[in-house]
Design an enzyme around this catalytic site. Structure first.
Site, PDB file in Angstrom:
ATOM      1  N   HIS A  98      61.120  48.097   4.461  1.00  0.00           N
ATOM      2  CA  HIS A  98      60.638  47.222   3.493  1.00  0.00           C
ATOM      3  C   HIS A  98      60.544  46.072   3.921  1.00  0.00           C
ATOM      4  O   HIS A  98      60.526  45.317   2.948  1.00  0.00           O
ATOM      5  CB  HIS A  98      62.974  47.252   2.407  1.00  0.00           C
ATOM      6  N   LYS A 247      65.604  59.678 -11.531  1.00  0.00           N
ATOM      7  CA  LYS A 247      65.197  59.698 -12.652  1.00  0.00           C
ATOM      8  C   LYS A 247      63.593  60.661 -12.775  1.00  0.00           C
ATOM      9  O   LYS A 247      62.747  61.156 -13.180  1.00  0.00           O
ATOM     10  CB  LYS A 247      64.584  59.022 -14.096  1.00  0.00           C
TER      11      LYS A 247
END
Ligand code: A3P
Length: 298
Positions: A98, A247
């Site tokens: 990251h 999701k």
């Protein structure tokens, strides 16, 4: 009542999840990559795990992870485990990071897959992530409004979303960089798998040439399959582990953002990207965020 803010370990002006070893963060940046290394480089919550698994499947003939195998062991996080542990990986080394470009170990022949996701959905996903890891953030009962403030100011782990995106953006056309967006991957996963396969080359190219294999990789890396399987893969993880496959849609941000928040993030997006070409990454996003508000110049 005082608002609860997420907590971080701050090192060298950089926020990390609490419990991330500083040694890993330091030595990870000193890692000397090899030409065969494959990095998945992302800002958090932009589709890292999905992309890692597509890469893994492409390099393993579409064969899913077996019971007991863990993606975060086979494809570990550089600045968490550090230099020595990465050097001990089998070749080709599969590495997640990251870090902004300037901090990412660079080799002109190593491969870097960068995945960008629109900052609105990224913020929402990051909010759920930050609540979901009490041991890293102590924010289990934190509110969206507080997290949004942290995100929009860039005061979250791995730094400011826009610093990250704009550090990698100029490298997008380098021959050893594949610049993807989460939204385009969602729109056409088969095309994404083929693009990634061609970029990886070698055995992965053969997968790209075989529609059945492409279909198999798409199926194994689909949201539904990964959502079920993450429980198997993460059986050894602590009980407080949140879902990395949650999701999996574009546009969930509308369920969280107030009008004022939409406007603020749209302003940040424009201020940081206008004139760079990156403002066109998510067509219609700013308009959706501010409607016809003429004070935000699109
Ligand atoms: P949401 O929280 O919006 O659902 P990362 O791996 O970088 O942490 O990114 C996590 C985000 O990618 C989560 O977004 C997660 O649901 C989504 N994701 C993970 N696997 C996915 C898949 N196979 N297809 C689509 N989205 C996926």
């Amino acid at each position: 009542m005082t608002e609860r803010y997420p907590k971080y370990t701050v090192h060298d002006g950089f926020r990390m999840p609490m419990g991330f070893p500083v040694e890993g963060f330091e030595s990870g940046q000193r890692y000397k990559p090899e030409a065969t290394d494959i990095f998945v480089a992302t800002y958090p919550k932009c589709g890292t795990t999905w992309t890692q698994y597509i890469v893994y499947l492409l390099l393993h003939g579409g064969q899913p992870l077996a019971e007991g195998q863990r993606l975060d062991v086979l494809f570990p996080h550089l600045e968490e485990i550090g230099d020595a542990a990465v050097r001990a990986l089998p070749t080709p080394r599969l590495i997640k990071t990251h870090l902004v470009l300037e901090r990412t170990p660079w080799h002109a022949e190593a491969k870097y897959l960068y995945v960008a996701r629109n900052p609105f959905d990224c913020a929402v996903s990051f909010y759920h992530h930050t609540r979901g890891f009490p041991k890293h953030y102590d924010f289990a009962d934190g509110t969206w409004d507080v997290f949004f403030e942290c995100f929009v100011r860039g005061e979250v782990d791995f730094g400011d979303y826009f610093d990250h995106l704009m550090s990698w953006w100029p490298k997008r056309s380098a021959p050893n960089v594949l610049f993807l967006t989460y939204e385009r991957m969602l729109d056409d996963p088969a095309a994404a798998v083929q693009t990634i396969a061609r970029f990886l080359g070698g055995a992965a190219t053969r997968v790209a040439a075989d529609p059945k294999m492409v279909e198999c990789v798409v199926e194994q890396s689909s949201f539904g399959k990964m959502r079920v399987n993450q429980r198997r893969w993460s059986s050894a993880r602590p009980a407080d582990m949140p879902e990395f496959v949650r999701k999996g849609v574009a546009g969930d941000w509308v369920n969280h953002f107030s009008a004022a928040q939409s406007r603020r993030l749209a302003e940040r997006l424009l201020a940081r990207t206008q004139g760079t070409g990156a403002e066109s990454l998510w067509p219609g996003l700013v308009h959706a965020a501010v409607g016809n508000n003429s004070e935000v110049a699109t």
